[in-house]
Write an enzyme that holds these catalytic residues in place. Sequence first.
Site, PDB file in Angstrom:
ATOM      1  N   LYS A  91       0.830  -1.211   0.000  1.00 47.67           N
ATOM      2  CA  LYS A  91       0.000   0.000   0.000  1.00 47.67           C
ATOM      3  C   LYS A  91       0.861   1.256   0.000  1.00 47.67           C
ATOM      4  O   LYS A  91       0.348   2.369  -0.030  1.00 47.67           O
ATOM      5  CB  LYS A  91      -0.893   0.027   1.256  1.00 47.67           C
ATOM      6  CG  LYS A  91      -1.796  -1.166   1.403  1.00 47.67           C
ATOM      7  CD  LYS A  91      -2.809  -1.237   0.297  1.00 47.67           C
ATOM      8  CE  LYS A  91      -3.523  -2.567   0.303  1.00 47.67           C
ATOM      9  NZ  LYS A  91      -4.133  -2.874  -0.997  1.00 47.67           N
ATOM     10  N   THR A  93      10.513  -3.617   2.557  1.00 47.03           N
ATOM     11  CA  THR A  93       9.559  -4.488   3.233  1.00 47.03           C
ATOM     12  C   THR A  93      10.028  -5.936   3.139  1.00 47.03           C
ATOM     13  O   THR A  93      11.161  -6.215   2.693  1.00 47.03           O
ATOM     14  CB  THR A  93       8.124  -4.252   2.684  1.00 47.03           C
ATOM     15  OG1 THR A  93       7.210  -4.972   3.502  1.00 47.03           O
ATOM     16  CG2 THR A  93       7.965  -4.675   1.231  1.00 47.03           C
ATOM     17  N   LYS A 118      14.331  -6.515   5.212  1.00 49.81           N
ATOM     18  CA  LYS A 118      14.680  -5.515   6.229  1.00 49.81           C
ATOM     19  C   LYS A 118      16.010  -5.820   6.924  1.00 49.81           C
ATOM     20  O   LYS A 118      16.762  -4.900   7.251  1.00 49.81           O
ATOM     21  CB  LYS A 118      13.564  -5.408   7.277  1.00 49.81           C
ATOM     22  CG  LYS A 118      12.288  -4.773   6.733  1.00 49.81           C
ATOM     23  CD  LYS A 118      11.269  -4.614   7.853  1.00 49.81           C
ATOM     24  CE  LYS A 118       9.927  -4.165   7.303  1.00 49.81           C
ATOM     25  NZ  LYS A 118       8.938  -3.941   8.362  1.00 49.81           N
ATOM     26  N   ASN A 122      13.898  -0.211   7.598  1.00 48.91           N
ATOM     27  CA  ASN A 122      12.744  -0.164   6.689  1.00 48.91           C
ATOM     28  C   ASN A 122      12.705   1.099   5.843  1.00 48.91           C
ATOM     29  O   ASN A 122      11.812   1.259   5.016  1.00 48.91           O
ATOM     30  CB  ASN A 122      11.422  -0.342   7.457  1.00 48.91           C
ATOM     31  CG  ASN A 122      10.994   0.941   8.151  1.00 48.91           C
ATOM     32  OD1 ASN A 122      11.817   1.795   8.457  1.00 48.91           O
ATOM     33  ND2 ASN A 122       9.708   1.084   8.392  1.00 48.91           N
ATOM     34  N   ASP A 155       9.266   1.644  12.019  1.00 49.59           N
ATOM     35  CA  ASP A 155       8.149   0.783  12.433  1.00 49.59           C
ATOM     36  C   ASP A 155       7.726   1.056  13.875  1.00 49.59           C
ATOM     37  O   ASP A 155       6.535   1.186  14.175  1.00 49.59           O
ATOM     38  CB  ASP A 155       8.527  -0.700  12.290  1.00 49.59           C
ATOM     39  CG  ASP A 155       8.522  -1.150  10.840  1.00 49.59           C
ATOM     40  OD1 ASP A 155       7.766  -0.567  10.039  1.00 49.59           O
ATOM     41  OD2 ASP A 155       9.275  -2.085  10.505  1.00 49.59           O
ATOM     42  N   GLY A 168       9.675 -12.443  16.739  1.00 48.34           N
ATOM     43  CA  GLY A 168      10.312 -12.372  15.418  1.00 48.34           C
ATOM     44  C   GLY A 168      10.672 -10.937  15.077  1.00 48.34           C
ATOM     45  O   GLY A 168      10.751 -10.074  15.967  1.00 48.34           O
ATOM     46  N   MET A 225      -1.057  -6.359  14.894  1.00 44.31           N
ATOM     47  CA  MET A 225      -0.134  -5.628  14.029  1.00 44.31           C
ATOM     48  C   MET A 225      -0.398  -5.862  12.543  1.00 44.31           C
ATOM     49  O   MET A 225      -0.041  -5.047  11.703  1.00 44.31           O
ATOM     50  CB  MET A 225       1.299  -6.018  14.374  1.00 44.31           C
ATOM     51  CG  MET A 225       2.149  -4.815  14.699  1.00 44.31           C
ATOM     52  SD  MET A 225       3.846  -5.311  14.823  1.00 44.31           S
ATOM     53  CE  MET A 225       4.140  -4.940  16.503  1.00 44.31           C
ATOM     54  N   TYR A 233      -2.803  -6.215   9.159  1.00 41.68           N
ATOM     55  CA  TYR A 233      -3.968  -5.445   8.730  1.00 41.68           C
ATOM     56  C   TYR A 233      -4.563  -6.126   7.503  1.00 41.68           C
ATOM     57  O   TYR A 233      -3.924  -6.979   6.871  1.00 41.68           O
ATOM     58  CB  TYR A 233      -3.583  -3.989   8.413  1.00 41.68           C
ATOM     59  CG  TYR A 233      -2.531  -3.883   7.343  1.00 41.68           C
ATOM     60  CD1 TYR A 233      -1.190  -3.861   7.686  1.00 41.68           C
ATOM     61  CD2 TYR A 233      -2.881  -3.818   5.995  1.00 41.68           C
ATOM     62  CE1 TYR A 233      -0.214  -3.792   6.711  1.00 41.68           C
ATOM     63  CE2 TYR A 233      -1.909  -3.739   5.014  1.00 41.68           C
ATOM     64  CZ  TYR A 233      -0.575  -3.722   5.378  1.00 41.68           C
ATOM     65  OH  TYR A 233       0.385  -3.667   4.405  1.00 41.68           O
TER      66      TYR A 233
HETATM   67  P1  ATR Z   1       8.051 -11.561  11.522  1.00 42.57           P
HETATM   68  O1  ATR Z   1       9.301 -10.996  10.937  1.00 42.57           O
HETATM   69  O2  ATR Z   1       6.791 -11.195  10.786  1.00 42.57           O
HETATM   70  O3  ATR Z   1       7.938 -11.310  12.987  1.00 42.57           O
HETATM   71  P2  ATR Z   1       9.034 -14.220  11.997  1.00 42.57           P
HETATM   72  O4  ATR Z   1      10.381 -13.689  12.313  1.00 42.57           O
HETATM   73  O5  ATR Z   1       8.895 -15.463  11.188  1.00 42.57           O
HETATM   74  O6  ATR Z   1       8.150 -13.152  11.259  1.00 42.57           O
HETATM   75  O7  ATR Z   1       8.267 -14.436  13.397  1.00 42.57           O
HETATM   76  C1  ATR Z   1       6.975 -14.918  13.480  1.00 42.57           C
HETATM   77  C2  ATR Z   1       6.503 -14.890  14.938  1.00 42.57           C
HETATM   78  O8  ATR Z   1       5.167 -15.401  15.011  1.00 42.57           O
HETATM   79  C3  ATR Z   1       7.339 -15.753  15.862  1.00 42.57           C
HETATM   80  O9  ATR Z   1       7.329 -15.178  17.148  1.00 42.57           O
HETATM   81  C4  ATR Z   1       6.542 -17.075  15.851  1.00 42.57           C
HETATM   82  O10 ATR Z   1       6.759 -17.880  16.992  1.00 42.57           O
HETATM   83  P3  ATR Z   1       8.051 -18.880  17.050  1.00 42.57           P
HETATM   84  O11 ATR Z   1       9.236 -17.984  17.309  1.00 42.57           O
HETATM   85  O12 ATR Z   1       7.757 -19.812  18.151  1.00 42.57           O
HETATM   86  O13 ATR Z   1       8.108 -19.538  15.692  1.00 42.57           O
HETATM   87  C5  ATR Z   1       5.148 -16.549  15.871  1.00 42.57           C
HETATM   88  N1  ATR Z   1       4.134 -17.480  15.342  1.00 42.57           N
HETATM   89  C6  ATR Z   1       3.943 -17.843  14.057  1.00 42.57           C
HETATM   90  N2  ATR Z   1       2.895 -18.696  13.946  1.00 42.57           N
HETATM   91  C7  ATR Z   1       2.407 -18.851  15.213  1.00 42.57           C
HETATM   92  C8  ATR Z   1       1.328 -19.608  15.772  1.00 42.57           C
HETATM   93  N3  ATR Z   1       0.525 -20.346  14.995  1.00 42.57           N
HETATM   94  N4  ATR Z   1       1.128 -19.543  17.103  1.00 42.57           N
HETATM   95  C9  ATR Z   1       1.925 -18.787  17.894  1.00 42.57           C
HETATM   96  N5  ATR Z   1       2.963 -18.052  17.426  1.00 42.57           N
HETATM   97  C10 ATR Z   1       3.204 -18.098  16.107  1.00 42.57           C
END
Ligand code: ATR
Length: 273
Positions: free
Chosen positions: A16, A62, A66, A87, A102, A129, A215, A217
Amino acid sequence: MTDHYCVFGNPVHHSKSPLIHAAFARQTGEDIRYTARLAPLDGFALAVHAFIAGGGRGANITVPFKEEAFRLVPHRTPRAEMAGAVNTLVVTGVGIVGHNTDGIGLLRDLTLNLGCPVAGKRVLLLGAGGAARGVIGPLLETQPETLVIANRTVNKAKILARNFAHHGGISGCGYAELAGQSFDIVINATSASLVDSLPPLPTALFAPHSLAYEMMYGLGDTPFICFARSQGAEQCADGIGMLVEQAAEAFYIWRGVRPQSGPVIAMLRNTSV
Ligand code: ATR
């Protein structure tokens, strides 16, 4: 002369940012062009350098670039250092500077748009994450009473909390350890909603008058928002405001003019992102 900016991502067609920055430019009268650029997964650095060699003045970054952008730039702001991710790029006389807007975007949305200042509040951040990491520094800067990071992989939450311990009162835990605790602000920074899922949260997590913040949308009522509402959270919000506020901060860095985010948030809601 028209100045050129862009967003790099892969994929990027859903972004967007071109819509948002075009609206900011119309609003402020700034003479800019802003496009979306698909960078190959193994060609991000080349794409950035080619854009700048062609006269590009700045860019947004994005998913999934990043962290790579963080490593690429010769100069980073303290916020980018804290987030471990960049970012926003700006081309300056001393080279490319990497920012991270962010966290400030989230804080401005919470404070200005949602009327929910963080100072003195008990804040729970779900996830450990990149999305979570990007907002921890700015959240701690506003001095909440406490900031708890909860994550499925408990060790990631504990390590993150340890890394930020010198910035304020922060702790990391697993979801089970949240039983018996309640919070004024609960922010979902996990990607669970993308797969229509919800972290295993205990009941009684939401204090009276609490705010639930998703977070992500554009997903409608996610399982997190539905759970929060059923648990009595007073206010529920998605990440559209944060998206626009992080863009407004980038626009301000590039142009020295702060656009009004309210009308742009309303425009995005009306076009149902
Ligand atoms: P981002 O950069 O968007 O934060 P990421 O680094 O892959 O993406 O992190 C995703 C986050 O969502 C992590 O905290 C992940 O938990 P884990 O560290 O245990 O993997 C969490 N997450 C993803 N799917 C989940 C689910 N179904 N239930 C709970 N936490 C989830």
